[in-house]
Structures are given as C-alpha cells and as structure tokens.
Design a protein around this motif. Sequence first.
Motif, PDB file in Angstrom:
ATOM      1  N   GLY A  81       0.793  -1.220   0.000  1.00  0.00           N
ATOM      2  CA  GLY A  81       0.000   0.000   0.000  1.00  0.00           C
ATOM      3  C   GLY A  81       0.823   1.267   0.000  1.00  0.00           C
ATOM      4  O   GLY A  81       0.272   2.364  -0.156  1.00  0.00           O
TER       5      GLY A  81
ATOM      6  N   GLU B 247      -2.484   9.627  -7.222  1.00  0.00           N
ATOM      7  CA  GLU B 247      -1.024   9.705  -7.245  1.00  0.00           C
ATOM      8  C   GLU B 247      -0.484   9.898  -8.658  1.00  0.00           C
ATOM      9  O   GLU B 247       0.705  10.156  -8.844  1.00  0.00           O
ATOM     10  CB  GLU B 247      -0.409   8.431  -6.647  1.00  0.00           C
TER      11      GLU B 247
ATOM     12  N   CYS C  38      -7.510  11.059  -3.616  1.00  0.00           N
ATOM     13  CA  CYS C  38      -6.087  11.236  -3.911  1.00  0.00           C
ATOM     14  C   CYS C  38      -5.727  10.462  -5.167  1.00  0.00           C
ATOM     15  O   CYS C  38      -5.925   9.240  -5.227  1.00  0.00           O
ATOM     16  CB  CYS C  38      -5.227  10.754  -2.733  1.00  0.00           C
TER      17      CYS C  38
ATOM     18  N   MET D  69     -11.864   6.746  -4.184  1.00  0.00           N
ATOM     19  CA  MET D  69     -10.428   6.733  -3.877  1.00  0.00           C
ATOM     20  C   MET D  69      -9.670   7.694  -4.773  1.00  0.00           C
ATOM     21  O   MET D  69      -8.776   8.422  -4.328  1.00  0.00           O
ATOM     22  CB  MET D  69      -9.862   5.325  -4.058  1.00  0.00           C
TER      23      MET D  69
ATOM     24  N   ARG E 147      -9.733  -0.460  -7.042  1.00  0.00           N
ATOM     25  CA  ARG E 147      -9.582   0.991  -6.899  1.00  0.00           C
ATOM     26  C   ARG E 147     -10.861   1.632  -7.418  1.00  0.00           C
ATOM     27  O   ARG E 147     -11.298   1.352  -8.549  1.00  0.00           O
ATOM     28  CB  ARG E 147      -8.374   1.510  -7.658  1.00  0.00           C
TER      29      ARG E 147
ATOM     30  N   SER F 176      -3.541   4.879 -11.799  1.00  0.00           N
ATOM     31  CA  SER F 176      -4.221   5.315 -10.577  1.00  0.00           C
ATOM     32  C   SER F 176      -5.325   6.319 -10.869  1.00  0.00           C
ATOM     33  O   SER F 176      -6.154   6.603 -10.005  1.00  0.00           O
ATOM     34  CB  SER F 176      -3.207   5.947  -9.621  1.00  0.00           C
TER      35      SER F 176
ATOM     36  N   ARG G 151       0.313   2.376  -3.623  1.00  0.00           N
ATOM     37  CA  ARG G 151      -1.000   2.373  -4.271  1.00  0.00           C
ATOM     38  C   ARG G 151      -2.103   2.395  -3.219  1.00  0.00           C
ATOM     39  O   ARG G 151      -2.011   1.694  -2.204  1.00  0.00           O
ATOM     40  CB  ARG G 151      -1.140   1.158  -5.184  1.00  0.00           C
ATOM     41  N   ALA G 152      -3.103   3.237  -3.444  1.00  0.00           N
ATOM     42  CA  ALA G 152      -4.254   3.321  -2.551  1.00  0.00           C
ATOM     43  C   ALA G 152      -5.374   2.488  -3.153  1.00  0.00           C
ATOM     44  O   ALA G 152      -6.089   2.932  -4.056  1.00  0.00           O
ATOM     45  CB  ALA G 152      -4.690   4.770  -2.375  1.00  0.00           C
TER      46      ALA G 152
END
Length: 339
Positions: free
Chosen positions: A25, A76, A74, A70, A66, A110, A28-29
């Motif tokens: 993590g 990324e 944020c 999310m 994802r 992302s 990556r969220a």
Amino acid sequence: MPGVAAEGVGHAGADRFEQWREALGRSRAVEMTSDHAATFTATVRQAQMGPVVAVGTAFPSLHVKRTDPMIRRCDEELYHVTMLTAGRGIASGSGSAQPFSAGQVHLVTSSEPYESRFWGTPDGGQKPPAVEGIGLDLPVSLLPVPSHRVRRLVGRALPAEQGVGAILAAFLLSLDRQMSALRPVDAARLGTVAVDLLATFLTRELDDKDVLPQETRLRTMLHEVRAFVCQHLHDPELTPSTIAAAHHVSLSYLHRNFTHESQGTTLAAFIRRQRLQKAYHDLMDPNLRALPIHVIAARCGIAQAPTFTRAFKAAYGISPSDHRHEATTQRSQPDDPRE
C-alpha cells in the motif's frame, strides 16, 4: 524504503496479511482482500530506481480494487505495470474484463478505477499454488507517451514473447533477481532504461513509434543492439556492419551513437568483450568440461584458436587452459573444515 537498496518482506500466518497489504500500500491506494487471508504466506521486494519503483511479489490469491471515491480523495498519477511469472488473473475496467496469465504484461493507472483478481495455479509439485510477478510503478508524467494514447492499452493483457516485449520481460526478470545487489547509481540508470523499454513496448502495441522522442528511440535501439549481440555471440559473422543492417541504421550512425552512449567503448570492442566473458564462464562450467577449448572459442564466435588464446590472455592475464585448470582444481578441493 531506505535509499535505493532493495527491501524484502516475508510474511506467513493468519495475522500477516495486514502487514503485507501495508507494504504494498505504500505505492498504491486500493482495497486488498484475499481468499487466503487466514493462512496468508507472501513476499514483497521493492527497490527505488530514481522516480521508478520496482516491485516483486508472490502470494496465494488477491483481489485488488480501486474506486472513483479513492481517486477523488487522492490520485497519485501513477502507472502500475505488472508481468506475471506464475499464476493467472482477470482485470476489469471501463466496463470490460480480460484474463491474463504468466508471460503477459498488464497496465493500470491510478487515475481510473479498476478491479483485478489473481489466483495461483498448481505446478504439479509440493509447493502450494502461488501468484508471482514483477512490476514497475512510475509517474504518468515520466512516460514519454501521451496518456490519452496509453489509455487504449490500460487493462489489456499485452503479450511479451517477442521483439521489444521479450526484451522488456527479460529486463524485468533480471531486475527481480538482482534487485538486492543494485548500487544507487546503477538503480537510477536502470530506472531510465525501464521507462525507455516500457515506452517503446507500448508504442509498438499502439503501432505508433513516431510518438516517442528521438532520444528515447535512440536509447531503446542501443539496448536492443546490446541484447542482439548477446543472443548472437556464436555467429562469427556478427560484426558492426551486420548489426547495423539488422537494425536498419547506417554503420556510421550506429558507431557514433553506441560509442557516445557507452562512454567511449566501440561496438566492436563490446562484441569482443562479451565473447571473451562468455568463454571465461564456459571454461569454468563443469558441464562443458569435455568440450575442447577451441570448440568453446568457436561457440563464442571466435573461430581461430590462436586469436582466441591471445585475446583471452590479454584480457585476463591467464591462458584459457590455465584458467580452466584453476577452475577445475578449485572445484575438486574439499571444503576447509575450519569454515
């Protein structure tokens, strides 16, 4: 992770899934769950290569998701590139789902929602089924391909069996094996190589190589040249001229740029060094002990035995026969009981 040294994390047991999920993590969220969370056994290896992060991992099963919330919280702005080496998966995004398996490259970003599932496949041995893979995390802005073009490849299973795909796959596998041995300066340079190879691979998939900057195309071509040399060392006709023809460039263009990018080493000198290095290691190989030295030389593209002996001694300060004898003697000596 500290510096650019590779970080390895091994986990096993019912309480370890959270630790492993936390390790992944960092880059990556996403939501992560596993059908094997209660008995989770996994590893993760990470190495910083400038702005690029290499990630090698193994696990029994995983569900990654994802979502739009999310992304709104944020983004990324990263690409996540994964090549499976064992197991299989299925990725969902943009209203479609596509399976992928070992040897294929998978790309997500992302900035868009996605959902991926991974399962291990039995290998017929004693080891439990596992998913294994090596990947790259890199900023979207670092890839010299417009993001709206890359979007056409997101979520797809991209083959990597030939051409630049095969070179990218071999690079990732070597990177995974040598991750812990990388020096900071080497890691940063390899990050640049990784981006160039990935960019060329993706543009080949898009059939639009002209989108790449000239500098990136040049670096990728030279990487392909080095790989070509290593694959054809056995061929006595391997010369700068034949290499230039195989890559559809002029000899003067190849010579000028290869020498510049190799800090003064000419292509002819690189070929000679690679041949001698292969011979050096082959002469130490106990499985090749029965092969005469002149056959070893011929397998490395040097047909004339006297020429080989002179070049080998000039490079290593020892004759080929003495080198083989020393290697054989060292293998035959018993281990020191004091060790």
